[in-house]
Design a protein around this motif. Structure first.
Motif, PDB file in Angstrom:
ATOM      1  N   ILE A 380       0.842  -1.199   0.000  1.00  0.00           N
ATOM      2  CA  ILE A 380       0.000   0.000   0.000  1.00  0.00           C
ATOM      3  C   ILE A 380       0.877   1.250   0.000  1.00  0.00           C
ATOM      4  CG2 ILE A 380      -1.670   1.327   1.363  1.00  0.00           C
ATOM      5  CD1 ILE A 380      -2.803  -1.354   2.335  1.00  0.00           C
ATOM      6  N   LEU A 381       1.959   1.210   0.780  1.00  0.00           N
ATOM      7  CA  LEU A 381       2.879   2.351   0.823  1.00  0.00           C
ATOM      8  C   LEU A 381       3.493   2.598  -0.548  1.00  0.00           C
ATOM      9  CD1 LEU A 381       4.273   4.488   2.561  1.00  0.00           C
ATOM     10  CD2 LEU A 381       6.034   2.793   3.119  1.00  0.00           C
ATOM     11  N   ASN A 382       3.861   1.534  -1.233  1.00  0.00           N
ATOM     12  CA  ASN A 382       4.426   1.687  -2.578  1.00  0.00           C
ATOM     13  C   ASN A 382       3.411   2.291  -3.540  1.00  0.00           C
ATOM     14  OD1 ASN A 382       6.944   0.655  -1.916  1.00  0.00           O
ATOM     15  ND2 ASN A 382       6.378  -1.450  -2.392  1.00  0.00           N
ATOM     16  N   GLU A 383       2.145   1.881  -3.403  1.00  0.00           N
ATOM     17  CA  GLU A 383       1.089   2.469  -4.234  1.00  0.00           C
ATOM     18  C   GLU A 383       0.960   3.951  -3.949  1.00  0.00           C
ATOM     19  OE1 GLU A 383      -1.136   1.186  -6.650  1.00  0.00           O
ATOM     20  OE2 GLU A 383       0.414  -0.349  -6.685  1.00  0.00           O
ATOM     21  N   ALA A 384       1.020   4.327  -2.679  1.00  0.00           N
ATOM     22  CA  ALA A 384       0.880   5.729  -2.293  1.00  0.00           C
ATOM     23  C   ALA A 384       2.018   6.579  -2.850  1.00  0.00           C
ATOM     24  CB  ALA A 384       0.830   5.847  -0.772  1.00  0.00           C
ATOM     25  N   ARG A 385       3.214   5.993  -2.908  1.00  0.00           N
ATOM     26  CA  ARG A 385       4.372   6.743  -3.423  1.00  0.00           C
ATOM     27  C   ARG A 385       4.229   7.084  -4.893  1.00  0.00           C
ATOM     28  NH1 ARG A 385       8.696   2.859  -0.356  1.00  0.00           N
ATOM     29  NH2 ARG A 385       8.845   4.046   1.604  1.00  0.00           N
ATOM     30  N   ARG A 386       3.361   6.367  -5.574  1.00  0.00           N
ATOM     31  CA  ARG A 386       3.153   6.650  -6.995  1.00  0.00           C
ATOM     32  C   ARG A 386       2.353   7.929  -7.215  1.00  0.00           C
ATOM     33  NH1 ARG A 386       0.301   1.618  -9.336  1.00  0.00           N
ATOM     34  NH2 ARG A 386       0.363   2.915 -11.202  1.00  0.00           N
ATOM     35  N   TYR A 387       1.761   8.442  -6.147  1.00  0.00           N
ATOM     36  CA  TYR A 387       0.916   9.636  -6.266  1.00  0.00           C
ATOM     37  C   TYR A 387       1.383  10.697  -5.272  1.00  0.00           C
ATOM     38  CZ  TYR A 387      -2.001   6.227  -8.665  1.00  0.00           C
ATOM     39  OH  TYR A 387      -2.454   5.251  -9.515  1.00  0.00           O
ATOM     40  N   PRO A 388       2.527  11.348  -5.565  1.00  0.00           N
ATOM     41  CA  PRO A 388       3.068  12.360  -4.641  1.00  0.00           C
ATOM     42  C   PRO A 388       2.028  13.450  -4.349  1.00  0.00           C
ATOM     43  CG  PRO A 388       4.637  11.859  -6.391  1.00  0.00           C
ATOM     44  CD  PRO A 388       3.351  11.193  -6.773  1.00  0.00           C
ATOM     45  N   GLY A 389       1.904  13.767  -3.068  1.00  0.00           N
ATOM     46  CA  GLY A 389       0.952  14.791  -2.663  1.00  0.00           C
ATOM     47  C   GLY A 389      -0.437  14.258  -2.392  1.00  0.00           C
ATOM     48  N   GLN A 390      -0.699  13.001  -2.812  1.00  0.00           N
ATOM     49  CA  GLN A 390      -2.022  12.407  -2.615  1.00  0.00           C
ATOM     50  C   GLN A 390      -1.943  11.131  -1.776  1.00  0.00           C
ATOM     51  OE1 GLN A 390      -4.428  12.238  -6.302  1.00  0.00           O
ATOM     52  NE2 GLN A 390      -2.719  13.261  -7.315  1.00  0.00           N
ATOM     53  N   GLN A 392      -2.260  10.489   1.398  1.00  0.00           N
ATOM     54  CA  GLN A 392      -3.316  10.254   2.380  1.00  0.00           C
ATOM     55  C   GLN A 392      -4.583   9.738   1.711  1.00  0.00           C
ATOM     56  OE1 GLN A 392      -2.785  10.328   5.652  1.00  0.00           O
ATOM     57  NE2 GLN A 392      -4.853   9.473   5.883  1.00  0.00           N
ATOM     58  N   ALA A 393      -4.891  10.284   0.528  1.00  0.00           N
ATOM     59  CA  ALA A 393      -6.082   9.829  -0.199  1.00  0.00           C
ATOM     60  C   ALA A 393      -5.952   8.360  -0.594  1.00  0.00           C
ATOM     61  CB  ALA A 393      -6.286  10.692  -1.446  1.00  0.00           C
ATOM     62  N   VAL A 394      -4.729   7.955  -0.955  1.00  0.00           N
ATOM     63  CA  VAL A 394      -4.494   6.548  -1.315  1.00  0.00           C
ATOM     64  C   VAL A 394      -4.691   5.649  -0.092  1.00  0.00           C
ATOM     65  CG1 VAL A 394      -2.790   4.883  -2.146  1.00  0.00           C
ATOM     66  CG2 VAL A 394      -2.922   7.154  -3.193  1.00  0.00           C
ATOM     67  N   PHE A 395      -4.146   6.081   1.045  1.00  0.00           N
ATOM     68  CA  PHE A 395      -4.315   5.292   2.277  1.00  0.00           C
ATOM     69  C   PHE A 395      -5.793   5.147   2.630  1.00  0.00           C
ATOM     70  CE2 PHE A 395       0.086   6.971   3.484  1.00  0.00           C
ATOM     71  CZ  PHE A 395       0.716   5.820   3.032  1.00  0.00           C
ATOM     72  N   GLU A 396      -6.543   6.233   2.499  1.00  0.00           N
ATOM     73  CA  GLU A 396      -7.974   6.200   2.814  1.00  0.00           C
ATOM     74  C   GLU A 396      -8.720   5.272   1.861  1.00  0.00           C
ATOM     75  OE1 GLU A 396      -9.777   7.529   5.271  1.00  0.00           O
ATOM     76  OE2 GLU A 396      -7.930   8.236   6.214  1.00  0.00           O
ATOM     77  N   TYR A 397      -8.298   5.283   0.600  1.00  0.00           N
ATOM     78  CA  TYR A 397      -8.944   4.427  -0.403  1.00  0.00           C
ATOM     79  C   TYR A 397      -8.812   2.954  -0.014  1.00  0.00           C
ATOM     80  CZ  TYR A 397      -9.655   1.863  -4.750  1.00  0.00           C
ATOM     81  OH  TYR A 397     -10.083   0.964  -5.681  1.00  0.00           O
ATOM     82  N   PHE A 398      -7.600   2.552   0.337  1.00  0.00           N
ATOM     83  CA  PHE A 398      -7.394   1.144   0.713  1.00  0.00           C
ATOM     84  C   PHE A 398      -8.059   0.815   2.043  1.00  0.00           C
ATOM     85  CE2 PHE A 398      -3.959   1.391  -2.439  1.00  0.00           C
ATOM     86  CZ  PHE A 398      -4.160   0.200  -3.096  1.00  0.00           C
ATOM     87  N   LYS A 399      -8.096   1.786   2.946  1.00  0.00           N
ATOM     88  CA  LYS A 399      -8.738   1.566   4.240  1.00  0.00           C
ATOM     89  C   LYS A 399     -10.232   1.309   4.080  1.00  0.00           C
ATOM     90  CE  LYS A 399      -9.583   3.867   8.692  1.00  0.00           C
ATOM     91  NZ  LYS A 399      -9.358   5.109   9.483  1.00  0.00           N
ATOM     92  N   ASN A 400     -10.853   2.010   3.143  1.00  0.00           N
ATOM     93  CA  ASN A 400     -12.302   1.919   2.956  1.00  0.00           C
ATOM     94  C   ASN A 400     -12.718   0.912   1.894  1.00  0.00           C
ATOM     95  OD1 ASN A 400     -12.731   3.983   4.876  1.00  0.00           O
ATOM     96  ND2 ASN A 400     -12.336   5.554   3.320  1.00  0.00           N
ATOM     97  N   ASN A 401     -11.740   0.278   1.238  1.00  0.00           N
ATOM     98  CA  ASN A 401     -12.058  -0.678   0.171  1.00  0.00           C
ATOM     99  C   ASN A 401     -11.259  -1.964   0.358  1.00  0.00           C
ATOM    100  OD1 ASN A 401     -13.751   0.926  -2.066  1.00  0.00           O
ATOM    101  ND2 ASN A 401     -12.169   2.296  -1.264  1.00  0.00           N
ATOM    102  N   PRO A 402     -11.770  -2.880   1.171  1.00  0.00           N
ATOM    103  CA  PRO A 402     -11.061  -4.159   1.390  1.00  0.00           C
ATOM    104  C   PRO A 402     -10.771  -4.903   0.095  1.00  0.00           C
ATOM    105  CG  PRO A 402     -12.871  -3.902   2.957  1.00  0.00           C
ATOM    106  CD  PRO A 402     -13.020  -2.798   1.951  1.00  0.00           C
ATOM    107  N   GLN A 403     -11.681  -4.758  -0.902  1.00  0.00           N
ATOM    108  CA  GLN A 403     -11.456  -5.460  -2.166  1.00  0.00           C
ATOM    109  C   GLN A 403     -10.223  -4.917  -2.892  1.00  0.00           C
ATOM    110  OE1 GLN A 403     -13.917  -3.453  -1.486  1.00  0.00           O
ATOM    111  NE2 GLN A 403     -14.405  -2.085  -3.174  1.00  0.00           N
TER     112      GLN A 403
END
Length: 473
Positions: A380-390, A392-403
């Motif tokens: 998940i952290l690696n996915e978040a690094r692909r979107y600099p500045g966003q 937190q939004a990536v973390f929230e996306y994975f938190k709210n979407n188990p799938q």
């Protein structure tokens, strides 16, 4: 419960399962008893409703619920008692049932194949390693300096435009005497020799001085993005407003700070780290490809038809989407083939994918490899690094979407299994240049594209040999 095996061919098994009427009745009675504790029927206190009335009112729905549960329970028990590992969801069909009579259904199941894994210590691989050299860092620094160069007005008013100068121009473009959208600019800074304008445009400004005007005649390329201009002859009326000379940027701490780094040394280290990651990814891609080839070559077994069919359909669906929306991305060779020929080609690709998927899954199962929470968090952290500045939004996306987290599991588990095998394999490092590694990857892609058109002759020969041995037995 009575279970009778009616078919055992290859990976396919079929069973007839009979659940006794008495078992069904017991489950219905139990369920009605549970309902009676909470149901409200006028004239009766909760828990005191007569069973006959309960059966009249809820009998049909309870029977449907009980039958579904009985089928699920009986099929699961059949799989467990026969030690079956289904490759896909079993196909179940109720063949006989009347109230008060036995429940009978058939279950058809396709199994995972049983096979022996190769000795991974016998896998010999060459890992192409690219060290980051100081020369490459210097070249990157020079590109950064070139991108951050400045300019100053030419010192002499008699200065003529030369390659490498910046010409500040006004221009108006027209085709057949008619101006076109996007063909006009004022005080535009154009570096002569940068080839950012239409071919031939910049060369025609060489030798002009400030206040000179000239009609620049060019031809738009045939593949130009705007269809109304592609291949057309055009005239640009140009006026030279200023000539500027380029002032190179010095490679020093100031340059590093200009792009957000603390110092030149910090910038060099960042470049080295980034280049190392790029090379490591390319190296990983190369060695993994050869490992998968070795695994595919070493394992031959019957494949579950349903898995191959599903993978083939997925590949075909992707192809059809590409053919519809991006036809230029389809191989020229594929364009000349019929749909039947293409499907046959893609079926071979699907077979390889399924085979390798089963091998990797078996390695993971036998060796009890599992993903840890740390593995998933890292992904998940690696996915978040692909979107600099966003991030937190990536973390929230994975938190709210188990799938979404589940979608990371398969590729992450595959990499974990690959790492496990590479630890056992005989891997020799070979130092090469970045160009050598890239050429090797490109050559393998071309080989892959060519080989997907051909049947796996080696496997066919192995299969024939196996058939001959079985006949001799």
């Amino acid at each position: 419960m009575q279970v009778t095996e009616t078919k055992a061919e290859g990976l396919n098994r079929e069973y007839t399962v009979v659940v006794a009427a008495s078992d069904i009745e017991t489950k219905v009675t139990t369920r009605l008893g549970e309902i009676s504790k909470t149901v409200k029927i006028p004239g009766f206190r909760p828990g005191k409703v007569p069973s006959k009335i309960l059966r009249q009112k809820y009998g049909q729905s309870v029977m449907g619920e009980v039958l579904e549960g009985a089928v699920n329970e009986a099929s699961a028990k059949t799989l467990e008692e026969n030690e079956l590992r289904p490759a896909a969801q079993p196909k179940i069909e109720v063949t006989k049932f009347e109230e008060g009579a036995d429940l009978e259904f058939t279950m058809a199941v396709e199994l995972f194949p049983e096979f022996d894994l190769m000795d991974f210590k016998k896998v010999k691989l060459e890992r192409l390693v690219v060290p980051v050299k100081d020369e490459e860092i210097d070249e990157t620094l020079q590109r950064i300096a070139d991108a951050n160069k400045d300019s100053e007005p030419a010192k002499s008013k008699a200065k003529k435009i030369a390659k490498g100068n910046i010409a500040v121009i006004d221009f108006v473009g027209s085709v057949d005497g008619v101006e076109f959208d996007g063909g006009k600019g004022e005080n535009y800074s154009l570096e002569i020799g940068s080839n950012t304008f239409i071919p031939g445009f910049e060369d025609q400004l060489i030798g002009l001085k400030v206040d000179d005007e000239k009609d620049v005649e060019v031809k738009f390329p045939e593949e130009y993005g705007a269809e109304n201009l592609a291949g057309k002859d055009a005239v640009f009326k140009c006026k030279i407003n200023e000539i500027r000379t380029v002032v190179p940027a010095e490679i020093n701490d100031d340059l590093a700070k200009k792009i957000g780094m603390e110092s030149l040394d910090a910038l060099k280290e960042a470049i080295r780290e980034e280049r190392s990651k790029e090379f490591e990814q390319m190296t990983r891609q190369h060695v993994k490809k050869h490992l998968l080839d070795a695994l595919d070559e070493a394992h031959s077994f019957e494949l579950p038809a349903s898995l191959v069919e599903g993978e083939t359909n997925q590949i075909w669906s992707q192809f059809e989407e590409t053919r519809k929306n991006n036809p230029d991305q389809i191989d020229a060779e594929d364009k000349d083939k019929s749909d039947d020929e293409l499907k046959a080609d893609y079926a071979k690709i699907a077979e390889r994918r399924v085979r390798l998927g089963l091998v990797l899954a078996e390695v993971g199962r036998v060796n009890k490899l599992e993903l840890s929470p740390e593995d998933l968090n890292g992904a998940i952290l690696n996915e978040a690094r692909r979107y600099p500045g966003q991030e937190q939004a990536v973390f929230e996306y994975f938190k709210n979407n188990p799938q979404a987290i589940e979608s990371l599991r398969a590729p992450l588990f595959e990499e974990k299994v690959v790492d496990f095998i590479l630890e056992l394999a005989d891997v020799k490092d070979k130092e090469v240049t970045a160009e050598d590694l890239l050429n090797s990857l490109n050559a393998e892609e071309e080989e892959k594209a060519a080989s997907k058109k051909k049947a796996p002759a080696k496997k066919k020969a192995a299969a024939k040999k196996k058939e001959a041995e079985e006949d001799q037995e």
